[in-house]
Design an enzyme around this catalytic site. Sequence first.
Site: not given
Length: 914
Positions: A50, A119, A128, A130, A362, A480, A789, A791-793, A856, A876
Amino acid sequence: MGHKFLDFLNVTRYIEIAANSMTHWRNSMFNLTYAFAEGNKDLRDILGGKGANLSEMTNLGLPVPQGFVVSTVACRAYLKAHELTDDLVTEIRSRVSDLETVTGKTFGHGADPLLVSVRSGAKFSMPGMMDTILNLGLNDVTVQRVAQRTENLAFAYGSYRRLIQMFGNVVFEIDIKDFNEASHKVENVRGYGSANFTRQDWLLVIEQYKQVFQAQAGQEFPQDVYDQLFIAVEAVFKSWDNDRAKVYRQLHNIPDDLGTAVNIQQMVFGNYSKDSGTGVMFTRNPATGAPGLFGEYLSQAQGEDIVSGARTPDPIANLEASKPQVYQQLKTIAEKLEKHYQDMQDVEFTVEDNHLYMLQTRNGKRTPNAAVNIAYDLYEEKLISAQEMISRIEPGMIEQLLHPSFLASDLAKHDSIASGLPASPGAATGEVIFTAQGAKVAAEKGHHVVLLRNETSPEDIVGMTVSEAVVTSRGGMTSHAAVVARGMGTCCVVGCQDLQVDEAGAVAHYAGGVLKEGDIISVDGTNGKIYLGTIKTTAGSVSDKLNKILAVCDKYARLQVFGNGETVKDIREAIVKGARGIGLARTEHMFFQPDRLKAMRQLILAENDADITSTLAYIKGEQKGDFVAMFETLLDKPCTIRLLDPPLHEFLPTKEADLQQLAQSIHKDYNWVAAKAAALREVNPMLGLRGVRLAVTLPQIYQMQVEAIIEAAILVSEAHQVNIIPEIMIPLIGVTPELEMAKKLCVDAAEGIFEKTGKRLDYKVGTMIEMPRACLIADELAQDADFFSFGTNDLTQLTFGYSRDDAHKFLPTYLEDHLLPNDPFQVLDTKGVGALMNMAATKGKAANPKLKVGVCGEVGGNAESIEFINTLPVDYVSCSPFRVPQARLICAQTQLRQEAEKNGVEYKASSVTA
């Protein structure tokens, strides 16, 4: 009509006077306070949002009531010492003296008293949260001077009454209703309202207010105006740590150690006369982004009257007829502010006796839809660059735009009965059904269904595909239910332990009640909450402007974005949303239909080669049809097809009734089928007979799949005259001989088709990197692989040793106790899993420079994960179709941010959503 409190007919001259009267600050003690003329918009850290914007508007020559800012530096010092320092007190007194010189008014005495507002103003907007105090400087003496000078009793004493009330509420937490009761008491005694009050009536009201103040605060209302001012400054500082401010900062990720500035500004009065008022406006519509003034105006009122909702304001457009000069001035200022700040502005203003004054500007909060439209329009208007446009869109905005969400006004009327993990975003309402078959039957009758299970299995797909939402009491974010629902774009909540589901009894218990089949519930897959009854939703969509922004994003991103999908619907969805192709088509998902599931079960339970051959022939025909449909949808866009991956036992039922039904359908003895299923069941199926191990033990399966892929590719290539290059991915490789063997199997199958048909095409064979050992030997694997590729899981599961299906039982506690910073299945673990990925990608590309590398897993659409992935030699990411637009944005923002950091330039992210 009496005295005008400010006259800004010559604004430029006013600023010169203000600046000249305060030039001594540069060479003197001032370091805790700043006059508006000394600041600018770039000093937000010190002046707060402000104060910085008031300074900027002052320097732009706009009609700003003058004042000064007590800096955030002073606030942080106060929050440590719990008192105002002598230096600060001295500076504030000196600033007030300067303000008296500029305005020609005197603080606390004289014929023309100076009144100020106090203020808050933190670096980041916290509307709203403070506290504010208006009309400070009034006391028993100055109120009489104001009344005499303005010839307006109601204005003078009404302002004094408001000061006592606000001061009591903000500083001493006195309930406003106690003051209102005192005012009503006088009205009741007199028999008329405040509009007709005499001086004696007003004096009685003030006396009543002061009595309420003294009774509740334990002290008299301060008559010394400097006491008022210093107490008010302390109150604003203290409000930084009030509960609502803390909650707001937590919700919006605002640091707790910033502190707030305090803005002390000469008052202007919207309640001064009938030609006065106050308003709040946006320079564009914050809901839609449409250009033009949008807001509200309240005549004969102060700003707090709009915020409190005590009176109903008029649309800002009404000013064009009632005050055309003021309206035109507002339009001109709005255009000037937008061009200067290069963004939609949220403006507060006051009109005092037909004179317009600007109190705040603002960057305005806005809906995701408006944020997209405004960003693109400003880019088209050449007010911002393409990079700036991209930075102004938050990933979460896109998620909200693409999925249905509950209507906020209707949602507020409902309390959640349970919560779980938000597995797939969106919002949906339907009747509770406990079985997949029951869901199918209900959906066929036209009912909206929510499938509620302990957990789902491949057999439940028939119910999942027709359900508005899926809820499970067990399972994690890669269970799943979660994976399938995300792929379908279906709203889903998993791991909802607040529900005890009795599938056999068709009931679910929760704290305080029971859900029976047919009961209506509403599911929020974005935050994981379940509600009773129907909640209205708003539909999500990709707008034309969002598509145009994402097209610009693609030009700046280094990483390409692919989609995960194996059905025509999912593939089309991914391509429509901008995917470059399909990075993961999971063939096991193609066996969920009842006839194919039956065939797969026949294959698994086959007793001789003849049965295997005949079943494989049927499955191959079905698979070939799938691949033809996929290739026809994609044409020349790349598609990576993963060969069968899951444990075989997952295709078999576990319940006795289902096993009996299976035995009858394939004409086998029940005991034999049950024994065979039990024998195939594994203690740890994620480490059992799955992935490439199927090729070792049942090579016919992979051979059949490769033949179907190649035949389909040849067919579509010729029919559509396109160059299709299938990418065949072998999962779960752990040792080099596995890949050598599996690749040979693929090559032999493809060559067999080429020899048989006399036709040939290019194809690629690669592997999914999901075993830690595969990362260690990536240079060896790259000799036989055309692509990797990640497979991060599974890579996360095997690196941590956490079962992705059971981790929900302990991960919440780990996160709560800060043993982990994030759920590693949702946000990439950069130190462990990320280090393995970096090793594998680096070694792989060094051994095979043509190697294509992608990601992926679930993290392919996560912002924090992409931030890290973008630093790796990866080409990718691939994610579910509904996350493709979000991933495209994140990839561009990540690249721009990292380039900016490399060049030592600050990257500004958006924070303007409502």
